[in-house]
Motif scaffolding. Sequence first.
Motif, PDB file in Angstrom:
ATOM      1  N   TYR A  57       0.847  -1.189   0.000  1.00 13.68           N
ATOM      2  CA  TYR A  57       0.000   0.000   0.000  1.00 13.68           C
ATOM      3  C   TYR A  57       0.883   1.240   0.000  1.00 13.68           C
ATOM      4  N   VAL A  58       0.561   2.160  -0.881  1.00 15.38           N
ATOM      5  CA  VAL A  58       1.205   3.467  -0.934  1.00 15.38           C
ATOM      6  C   VAL A  58       0.080   4.501  -0.980  1.00 15.38           C
ATOM      7  N   LYS A  59       0.172   5.519  -0.123  1.00 12.11           N
ATOM      8  CA  LYS A  59      -0.848   6.575  -0.115  1.00 12.11           C
ATOM      9  C   LYS A  59      -1.000   7.137  -1.523  1.00 12.11           C
ATOM     10  N   PRO A  60      -2.235   7.459  -1.912  1.00 12.52           N
ATOM     11  CA  PRO A  60      -2.490   7.925  -3.283  1.00 12.52           C
ATOM     12  C   PRO A  60      -1.595   9.072  -3.754  1.00 12.52           C
ATOM     13  N   GLU A  61      -1.308  10.015  -2.900  1.00 11.31           N
ATOM     14  CA  GLU A  61      -0.494  11.163  -3.327  1.00 11.31           C
ATOM     15  C   GLU A  61       0.976  10.809  -3.551  1.00 11.31           C
ATOM     16  N   TYR A  62       1.390   9.590  -3.169  1.00  7.21           N
ATOM     17  CA  TYR A  62       2.774   9.154  -3.364  1.00  7.21           C
ATOM     18  C   TYR A  62       2.890   8.062  -4.433  1.00  7.21           C
ATOM     19  N   ARG A  63       1.791   7.693  -5.028  1.00  7.25           N
ATOM     20  CA  ARG A  63       1.811   6.633  -6.039  1.00  7.25           C
ATOM     21  C   ARG A  63       2.457   7.124  -7.329  1.00  7.25           C
ATOM     22  N   ARG A  64       2.908   6.155  -8.113  1.00  2.00           N
ATOM     23  CA  ARG A  64       3.529   6.391  -9.424  1.00  2.00           C
ATOM     24  C   ARG A  64       4.819   7.208  -9.315  1.00  2.00           C
ATOM     25  N   GLN A  65       5.483   7.062  -8.158  1.00  2.00           N
ATOM     26  CA  GLN A  65       6.763   7.723  -7.935  1.00  2.00           C
ATOM     27  C   GLN A  65       7.863   6.709  -7.608  1.00  2.00           C
ATOM     28  N   GLY A  66       7.553   5.420  -7.718  1.00  2.00           N
ATOM     29  CA  GLY A  66       8.552   4.378  -7.518  1.00  2.00           C
ATOM     30  C   GLY A  66       8.660   3.841  -6.104  1.00  2.00           C
ATOM     31  N   PHE A  67       7.849   4.340  -5.169  1.00  2.00           N
ATOM     32  CA  PHE A  67       7.958   3.878  -3.786  1.00  2.00           C
ATOM     33  C   PHE A  67       7.624   2.397  -3.648  1.00  2.00           C
ATOM     34  N   GLY A  68       6.550   1.951  -4.269  1.00  2.00           N
ATOM     35  CA  GLY A  68       6.150   0.546  -4.172  1.00  2.00           C
ATOM     36  C   GLY A  68       7.160  -0.383  -4.809  1.00  2.00           C
ATOM     37  N   ARG A  69       7.574  -0.059  -6.013  1.00  2.00           N
ATOM     38  CA  ARG A  69       8.564  -0.873  -6.726  1.00  2.00           C
ATOM     39  C   ARG A  69       9.858  -0.976  -5.919  1.00  2.00           C
ATOM     40  N   LYS A  70      10.312   0.153  -5.403  1.00  2.00           N
ATOM     41  CA  LYS A  70      11.544   0.178  -4.618  1.00  2.00           C
ATOM     42  C   LYS A  70      11.411  -0.682  -3.363  1.00  2.00           C
ATOM     43  N   ALA A  71      10.258  -0.625  -2.697  1.00  2.00           N
ATOM     44  CA  ALA A  71      10.042  -1.422  -1.486  1.00  2.00           C
ATOM     45  C   ALA A  71      10.088  -2.914  -1.782  1.00  2.00           C
ATOM     46  N   VAL A  72       9.422  -3.334  -2.852  1.00  2.00           N
ATOM     47  CA  VAL A  72       9.393  -4.753  -3.220  1.00  2.00           C
ATOM     48  C   VAL A  72      10.791  -5.244  -3.587  1.00  2.00           C
ATOM     49  N   LEU A  73      11.467  -4.507  -4.448  1.00  2.00           N
ATOM     50  CA  LEU A  73      12.794  -4.935  -4.897  1.00  2.00           C
ATOM     51  C   LEU A  73      13.811  -4.893  -3.759  1.00  2.00           C
ATOM     52  N   SER A  74      13.722  -3.906  -2.893  1.00  2.00           N
ATOM     53  CA  SER A  74      14.611  -3.821  -1.743  1.00  2.00           C
ATOM     54  C   SER A  74      14.396  -5.017  -0.813  1.00  2.00           C
ATOM     55  N   PHE A  75      13.145  -5.370  -0.591  1.00  2.77           N
ATOM     56  CA  PHE A  75      12.823  -6.524   0.242  1.00  2.77           C
ATOM     57  C   PHE A  75      13.467  -7.794  -0.327  1.00  2.77           C
ATOM     58  N   ILE A  76      13.338  -7.990  -1.623  1.00  4.01           N
ATOM     59  CA  ILE A  76      13.906  -9.174  -2.275  1.00  4.01           C
ATOM     60  C   ILE A  76      15.432  -9.146  -2.220  1.00  4.01           C
ATOM     61  N   ARG A  77      16.019  -8.009  -2.516  1.00  5.35           N
ATOM     62  CA  ARG A  77      17.490  -7.891  -2.503  1.00  5.35           C
ATOM     63  C   ARG A  77      18.077  -8.127  -1.116  1.00  5.35           C
ATOM     64  N   GLN A  78      17.289  -7.857  -0.088  1.00  8.53           N
ATOM     65  CA  GLN A  78      17.742  -8.072   1.288  1.00  8.53           C
ATOM     66  C   GLN A  78      17.456  -9.490   1.765  1.00  8.53           C
ATOM     67  N   GLY A  79      17.093 -10.361   0.831  1.00 10.15           N
ATOM     68  CA  GLY A  79      16.881 -11.769   1.163  1.00 10.15           C
ATOM     69  C   GLY A  79      15.446 -12.148   1.447  1.00 10.15           C
ATOM     70  N   GLY A  80      14.519 -11.198   1.281  1.00  9.88           N
ATOM     71  CA  GLY A  80      13.107 -11.507   1.497  1.00  9.88           C
ATOM     72  C   GLY A  80      12.582 -12.443   0.422  1.00  9.88           C
ATOM     73  N   ARG A  81      11.692 -13.301   0.809  1.00  9.30           N
ATOM     74  CA  ARG A  81      11.141 -14.318  -0.080  1.00  9.30           C
ATOM     75  C   ARG A  81       9.714 -13.934  -0.462  1.00  9.30           C
ATOM     76  N   VAL A  82       9.473 -13.806  -1.764  1.00 14.11           N
ATOM     77  CA  VAL A  82       8.131 -13.553  -2.286  1.00 14.11           C
ATOM     78  C   VAL A  82       7.849 -14.650  -3.306  1.00 14.11           C
ATOM     79  N   GLU A  83       6.870 -15.487  -2.987  1.00 13.55           N
ATOM     80  CA  GLU A  83       6.570 -16.636  -3.838  1.00 13.55           C
ATOM     81  C   GLU A  83       5.181 -16.588  -4.474  1.00 13.55           C
ATOM     82  N   HIS A  84       4.244 -15.918  -3.808  1.00 13.74           N
ATOM     83  CA  HIS A  84       2.860 -15.873  -4.284  1.00 13.74           C
ATOM     84  C   HIS A  84       2.250 -14.502  -4.029  1.00 13.74           C
TER      85      HIS A  84
END
Length: 123
Positions: A57-84
Amino acid sequence: MNEYLELYHAFRYDIDELCGCKIIELAKADGGFREIRSGENLVGFLIVINGYLEGLYVKPEYRRQGFGRKAVLSFIRQGGRVEHLHIVNDNKIARKFWFSIFELRKIDSTPIDTFYEIVRVKI
Protein backbone atom coordinates in the motif's frame (compact mmCIF):
# COMPACT_ATOMS: atom_id res chain seq x y z
CA MET A 1 0.52 0.60 15.66
CA ASN A 2 -2.40 2.97 15.00
CA GLU A 3 -0.49 4.68 12.18
CA TYR A 4 -0.12 1.31 10.43
CA LEU A 5 -3.76 0.42 11.02
CA GLU A 6 -4.87 3.67 9.45
CA LEU A 7 -2.91 2.78 6.32
CA TYR A 8 -4.07 -0.82 6.46
CA HIS A 9 -7.71 0.27 6.64
CA ALA A 10 -7.14 2.44 3.60
CA PHE A 11 -5.67 -0.65 1.92
CA ARG A 12 -8.38 -3.03 3.13
CA TYR A 13 -11.28 -0.72 3.80
CA ASP A 14 -13.57 -3.41 5.21
CA ILE A 15 -11.15 -5.32 7.42
CA ASP A 16 -11.63 -5.21 11.18
CA GLU A 17 -8.98 -3.79 13.48
CA LEU A 18 -8.15 -7.10 15.18
CA CYS A 19 -7.42 -8.83 11.88
CA GLY A 20 -5.30 -5.88 10.70
CA CYS A 21 -3.25 -6.00 13.91
CA LYS A 22 -2.75 -9.75 13.60
CA ILE A 23 -1.62 -9.57 9.98
CA ILE A 24 0.90 -6.84 10.82
CA GLU A 25 2.16 -8.86 13.83
CA LEU A 26 2.56 -11.99 11.69
CA ALA A 27 4.46 -10.09 9.01
CA LYS A 28 6.76 -8.48 11.57
CA ALA A 29 7.45 -11.85 13.22
CA ASP A 30 8.25 -13.37 9.82
CA GLY A 31 10.48 -10.43 8.84
CA GLY A 32 8.10 -9.44 6.06
CA PHE A 33 6.91 -6.04 7.20
CA ARG A 34 8.52 -2.96 5.67
CA GLU A 35 7.63 0.66 6.13
CA ILE A 36 7.67 2.84 3.04
CA ARG A 37 8.84 6.33 3.86
CA SER A 38 9.40 9.61 2.07
CA GLY A 39 11.81 11.38 4.37
CA GLU A 40 10.16 11.27 7.78
CA ASN A 41 6.67 10.58 6.39
CA LEU A 42 5.19 7.10 6.52
CA VAL A 43 3.64 6.76 3.06
CA GLY A 44 2.92 3.04 2.89
CA PHE A 45 3.95 -0.47 3.76
CA LEU A 46 4.77 -3.89 2.35
CA ILE A 47 3.47 -7.05 4.02
CA VAL A 48 4.82 -10.50 3.14
CA ILE A 49 3.96 -13.53 5.28
CA ASN A 50 5.70 -16.84 4.63
CA GLY A 51 6.42 -15.89 1.03
CA TYR A 52 2.89 -14.66 0.32
CA LEU A 53 2.68 -11.01 -0.64
CA GLU A 54 -0.27 -10.03 1.50
CA GLY A 55 -0.22 -6.39 0.57
CA LEU A 56 1.52 -3.36 -0.76
CA TYR A 57 0.00 0.00 0.00
CA VAL A 58 1.21 3.47 -0.93
CA LYS A 59 -0.85 6.58 -0.12
CA PRO A 60 -2.49 7.92 -3.28
CA GLU A 61 -0.49 11.16 -3.33
CA TYR A 62 2.77 9.15 -3.36
CA ARG A 63 1.81 6.63 -6.04
CA ARG A 64 3.53 6.39 -9.42
CA GLN A 65 6.76 7.72 -7.93
CA GLY A 66 8.55 4.38 -7.52
CA PHE A 67 7.96 3.88 -3.79
CA GLY A 68 6.15 0.55 -4.17
CA ARG A 69 8.56 -0.87 -6.73
CA LYS A 70 11.54 0.18 -4.62
CA ALA A 71 10.04 -1.42 -1.49
CA VAL A 72 9.39 -4.75 -3.22
CA LEU A 73 12.79 -4.94 -4.90
CA SER A 74 14.61 -3.82 -1.74
CA PHE A 75 12.82 -6.52 0.24
CA ILE A 76 13.91 -9.17 -2.27
CA ARG A 77 17.49 -7.89 -2.50
CA GLN A 78 17.74 -8.07 1.29
CA GLY A 79 16.88 -11.77 1.16
CA GLY A 80 13.11 -11.51 1.50
CA ARG A 81 11.14 -14.32 -0.08
CA VAL A 82 8.13 -13.55 -2.29
CA GLU A 83 6.57 -16.64 -3.84
CA HIS A 84 2.86 -15.87 -4.28
CA LEU A 85 0.46 -12.97 -4.63
CA HIS A 86 -3.03 -12.22 -5.79
CA ILE A 87 -4.42 -9.47 -7.98
CA VAL A 88 -8.00 -8.23 -7.94
CA ASN A 89 -9.28 -9.01 -11.43
CA ASP A 90 -10.65 -5.53 -12.14
CA ASN A 91 -7.50 -3.74 -10.97
CA LYS A 92 -5.70 -3.07 -14.26
CA ILE A 93 -3.13 -0.77 -12.62
CA ALA A 94 -2.11 -3.48 -10.12
CA ARG A 95 -1.96 -6.08 -12.89
CA LYS A 96 0.36 -3.89 -14.96
CA PHE A 97 2.51 -3.09 -11.91
CA TRP A 98 2.98 -6.70 -10.76
CA PHE A 99 3.56 -8.07 -14.26
CA SER A 100 6.23 -5.39 -14.78
CA ILE A 101 8.16 -6.72 -11.78
CA PHE A 102 7.49 -10.47 -11.87
CA GLU A 103 6.93 -13.26 -14.32
CA LEU A 104 3.76 -14.79 -12.89
CA ARG A 105 2.06 -18.15 -13.34
CA LYS A 106 -1.69 -18.35 -12.62
CA ILE A 107 -2.50 -20.97 -9.98
CA ASP A 108 -6.13 -20.20 -9.10
CA SER A 109 -8.89 -17.78 -9.93
CA THR A 110 -12.15 -16.60 -8.41
CA PRO A 111 -14.68 -14.12 -9.79
CA ILE A 112 -12.94 -11.45 -7.66
CA ASP A 113 -9.23 -12.18 -7.89
CA THR A 114 -6.52 -14.36 -9.36
CA PHE A 115 -3.73 -16.04 -7.43
CA TYR A 116 -0.25 -16.33 -8.89
CA GLU A 117 3.01 -18.08 -8.27
CA ILE A 118 6.04 -15.90 -8.86
CA VAL A 119 8.29 -17.57 -11.41
CA ARG A 120 11.05 -14.96 -11.38
CA VAL A 121 11.84 -11.32 -10.82
CA LYS A 122 12.10 -9.49 -14.16
CA ILE A 123 14.07 -6.47 -12.98
